[in-house]
Design a protein around this motif. Structure first.
Motif, PDB file in Angstrom:
ATOM      1  N   LEU A  90       2.817  -6.758  -3.486  1.00 48.87           N
ATOM      2  CA  LEU A  90       3.006  -8.446  -3.502  1.00 48.87           C
ATOM      3  C   LEU A  90       4.310  -8.949  -3.395  1.00 48.87           C
ATOM      4  CD1 LEU A  90       1.477 -11.143  -4.113  1.00 48.87           C
ATOM      5  CD2 LEU A  90       1.608 -10.538  -6.275  1.00 48.87           C
ATOM      6  N   HIS A  91       4.593 -10.094  -2.808  1.00 50.96           N
ATOM      7  CA  HIS A  91       5.755 -10.497  -2.932  1.00 50.96           C
ATOM      8  C   HIS A  91       5.934 -12.139  -2.450  1.00 50.96           C
ATOM      9  CE1 HIS A  91       5.749  -8.879   1.194  1.00 50.96           C
ATOM     10  NE2 HIS A  91       6.502  -9.890   1.651  1.00 50.96           N
ATOM     11  N   ALA A  92       6.838 -12.711  -2.895  1.00 49.30           N
ATOM     12  CA  ALA A  92       7.061 -14.144  -2.336  1.00 49.30           C
ATOM     13  C   ALA A  92       8.420 -14.297  -1.695  1.00 49.30           C
ATOM     14  CB  ALA A  92       6.858 -15.051  -3.579  1.00 49.30           C
ATOM     15  N   HIS A 139       3.345  -1.832  -9.175  1.00 49.81           N
ATOM     16  CA  HIS A 139       2.788  -1.896  -7.936  1.00 49.81           C
ATOM     17  C   HIS A 139       1.554  -2.470  -7.919  1.00 49.81           C
ATOM     18  CE1 HIS A 139       0.612   0.543  -4.239  1.00 49.81           C
ATOM     19  NE2 HIS A 139       1.193  -0.579  -3.950  1.00 49.81           N
ATOM     20  N   VAL A 140       1.444  -3.899  -7.238  1.00 48.22           N
ATOM     21  CA  VAL A 140       0.368  -4.850  -7.000  1.00 48.22           C
ATOM     22  C   VAL A 140       0.173  -5.259  -5.827  1.00 48.22           C
ATOM     23  CG1 VAL A 140      -0.289  -7.334  -8.037  1.00 48.22           C
ATOM     24  CG2 VAL A 140       1.310  -5.798  -9.033  1.00 48.22           C
ATOM     25  N   LEU A 141      -0.909  -5.270  -5.185  1.00 47.36           N
ATOM     26  CA  LEU A 141      -1.287  -5.654  -4.033  1.00 47.36           C
ATOM     27  C   LEU A 141      -1.615  -6.941  -3.761  1.00 47.36           C
ATOM     28  CD1 LEU A 141      -4.030  -2.775  -3.000  1.00 47.36           C
ATOM     29  CD2 LEU A 141      -1.741  -2.854  -2.760  1.00 47.36           C
ATOM     30  N   ARG A 142      -2.273  -7.752  -4.605  1.00 47.97           N
ATOM     31  CA  ARG A 142      -2.596  -9.327  -4.309  1.00 47.97           C
ATOM     32  C   ARG A 142      -2.213  -9.964  -5.492  1.00 47.97           C
ATOM     33  NH1 ARG A 142      -6.576  -6.005  -2.231  1.00 47.97           N
ATOM     34  NH2 ARG A 142      -6.593  -5.980   0.010  1.00 47.97           N
ATOM     35  N   ILE A 143      -2.074 -11.308  -5.244  1.00 46.52           N
ATOM     36  CA  ILE A 143      -1.703 -12.171  -6.450  1.00 46.52           C
ATOM     37  C   ILE A 143      -2.892 -12.327  -7.613  1.00 46.52           C
ATOM     38  CG2 ILE A 143      -2.561 -14.292  -5.560  1.00 46.52           C
ATOM     39  CD1 ILE A 143      -0.105 -15.583  -6.683  1.00 46.52           C
ATOM     40  N   SER A 144      -4.210 -11.959  -7.003  1.00 44.08           N
ATOM     41  CA  SER A 144      -5.503 -12.072  -7.722  1.00 44.08           C
ATOM     42  C   SER A 144      -5.456 -10.905  -8.855  1.00 44.08           C
ATOM     43  CB  SER A 144      -6.806 -12.141  -6.918  1.00 44.08           C
ATOM     44  OG  SER A 144      -6.721 -11.285  -5.912  1.00 44.08           O
ATOM     45  N   HIS A 161       2.879 -13.233   0.311  1.00 49.89           N
ATOM     46  CA  HIS A 161       2.519 -12.155   1.062  1.00 49.89           C
ATOM     47  C   HIS A 161       1.877 -11.087   0.352  1.00 49.89           C
ATOM     48  CE1 HIS A 161       4.838 -13.068   4.980  1.00 49.89           C
ATOM     49  NE2 HIS A 161       3.994 -13.953   5.071  1.00 49.89           N
ATOM     50  N   GLY A 162       0.530 -10.816   0.574  1.00 52.15           N
ATOM     51  CA  GLY A 162      -0.085  -9.704  -0.097  1.00 52.15           C
ATOM     52  C   GLY A 162      -0.731  -9.112   0.817  1.00 52.15           C
TER      53      GLY A 162
END
Length: 472
Positions: A302-304, A244-249, A285-286
């Protein structure tokens, strides 16, 4: 009198598929792929892109339209877009005069990010370390711009077919004071799923696809790329983290390195599919940023998205027209089906899975040819293991490289694809000369030199027949 009962077969019968990220349906008409193609054929892709073009505004040291001079950058380079779609100080349009004629303020910033100082490389041709630097810069920009703006959109349009007017490897980053339509819709859909199932939609989807392996293209310990069940474009891909990751940062160092690895693998598969530099539009997209940073965004993952236009070959594309524009999205080729024919030889999932995934290894022949600058030419050797008895054989010039020579003299251009031959390779990757390594793995040995003859002379010292070629 009723006829025999017809049993549904997804590769023969039209049906609808649900896209949970958009709360919409896609019409799948797989049987239409059997029809002959008599539509538009695009011009062949550009094959000769100079490493450095003194007139290209994205190259190091060149002057852009606003008369600013680029630094002699050696890695990534970010600058304010000279023709931005969003500006930070745009005036407010004022109150609405009628409910049918509404407007709102739109403010933001637009940046351009160059991936590499060379114009003739793309992400799959860059080293893993170079791709990690791109990911690090993406994360930095999301954190920097996301401190103020609700949405930061990273996107890359690759290839003239996708409207990219400059071949230099680059992307764009737009930050806006509003949540755009697509992420707003995705936010609503992911939130609804999370409230009902108590788990992020895309995290559950990643688990399902990992178990089914019906549309899985590439995967490693941290990431997976699939042709989504609801895909509209023939070779559409969805790239997902496995935690589970919200944002690329928020990605760890290890996750950024494994992301670089899987990006190189999946983009190499794209290039190998039709043996051309594969065009696409992609974007990340995040979870929303800015004022949304203080909110609970647990429903986000997070996904591309990768949206390539190609359909049957490097010159035949899919068009979103007619029914797609006026009714709903439609596709002919299912992600899972297997078709055999002149033009359609496999499903989108199988085609991408079977396309070679090339690993790049830098090798050094002589100290004097290790230098790198924008005027130098890299050389590559491709090989794939065919068993210890046969050794490693070069099979084809993949990932958009110019075709392989089996003999190099001077600086003559590469031979045509039909003339590619199989030759042995006995250097480069440590496992090559030992006859080891995983079966059917494609390897690349890459060196950098400004003289074909110099490299060829070094190669002739090998005990076996070798081959090399220039990258476009």
């Amino acid at each position: 009198m009723s006829g025999p009962e017809i049993h549904f077969d997804p590769k023969d019968h039209q049906h609808l598929r649900y896209n949970p990220l958009r709360d919409s349906w896609v019409l799948v008409s797989a049987h239409r792929m059997k029809r002959p193609w008599a539509g538009q054929v695009e011009k062949p892709l550009e094959e000769h892109i100079p490493r450095y073009d003194p007139h290209n505004p994205l190259c190091p040291g060149n002057t852009r339209a606003n008369l600013e001079v680029n630094p002699d950058y050696e890695s990534t380079f970010v600058f304010e877009n000279d023709f931005p779609a969003l500006q930070p100080n745009a005036p407010n349009p004022g109150p609405d005069q009628h409910p049918l004629f509404q407007s709102k303020a739109a403010r933001g910033v637009c940046k351009v990010m160059c991936f590499h100082p060379w114009s003739d490389v793309t992400l799959p041709l860059m080293t893993k370390e170079e791709v990690v630097k791109v990911i690090d810069k993406w994360a930095e920009l999301v954190e920097e711009l996301g401190a103020t703006y609700p949405w930061v959109q990273i996107f890359e349009n690759k290839g003239a077919m996708m409207g990219c007017s400059n071949p230099h490897p680059h992307c764009q980053v737009w930050a806006s004071n509003f949540l755009p339509n697509e992420p707003a819709l995705s936010d609503r859909c992911q939130r609804a799923f999370y409230e009902k199932h108590k788990e992020p939609l895309l995290l559950q989807y990643a688990k399902q696809e990992t178990e089914k392996k019906e549309r899985l293209v590439v995967m490693n310990a941290d990431w997976l790329a699939v042709v989504p069940y609801w895909a509209t474009w023939p070779y559409q891909l969805l790239l997902l983290p496995r935690r589970h990751v919200l944002r690329i940062s928020e990605l760890t160092t290890e996750e950024r390195e494994s992301l670089a690895d899987i990006m190189k693998r999946l983009l190499t598969k794209y290039d190998n599919l039709f043996e051309s530099s594969f065009p696409y539009s992609m974007g990340w997209h995040g979870a929303p940023t800015g004022p949304h940073l203080k909110e609970d965004n647990s429903h986000w993952q997070l996904h591309a998205h990768y949206y390539p236009p190609l359909l049957r070959s490097a010159t035949v594309r899919k068009f979103m027209v007619g029914y797609e524009m006026l009714a709903q999205e439609q596709r002919d080729l299912t992600p899972e089906q297997r078709e055999r024919g002149t033009n359609v030889w496999t499903s989108s999932w199988q085609a991408l899975s079977l396309a070679g995934s090339v690993s790049v290894q830098d090798i050094c022949f002589e100290p004097e040819i290790q230098k790198r600058d924008k005027h130098q030419i890299p050389f590559v050797c491709l090989c794939t293991q065919r068993g210890k008895e046969e050794g490693y054989k070069i099979q084809r010039g993949g990932i958009g490289f110019a075709p392989l020579h089996d003999h190099v003299e001077g600086s003559e251009p590469p031979v045509a694809p039909s003339a590619v031959s199989s030759v042995s390779l006995s250097f480069g990757h440590p496992e090559v000369s030992q006859g080891k390594g995983p079966p059917n793995t494609v390897l690349v040995a890459r060196a950098h030199t400004c003289n074909v003859a110099t490299l060829a002379s070094s190669l002739r010292g090998s005990s076996t027949h070798t081959a090399c070629t220039q990258i476009r």
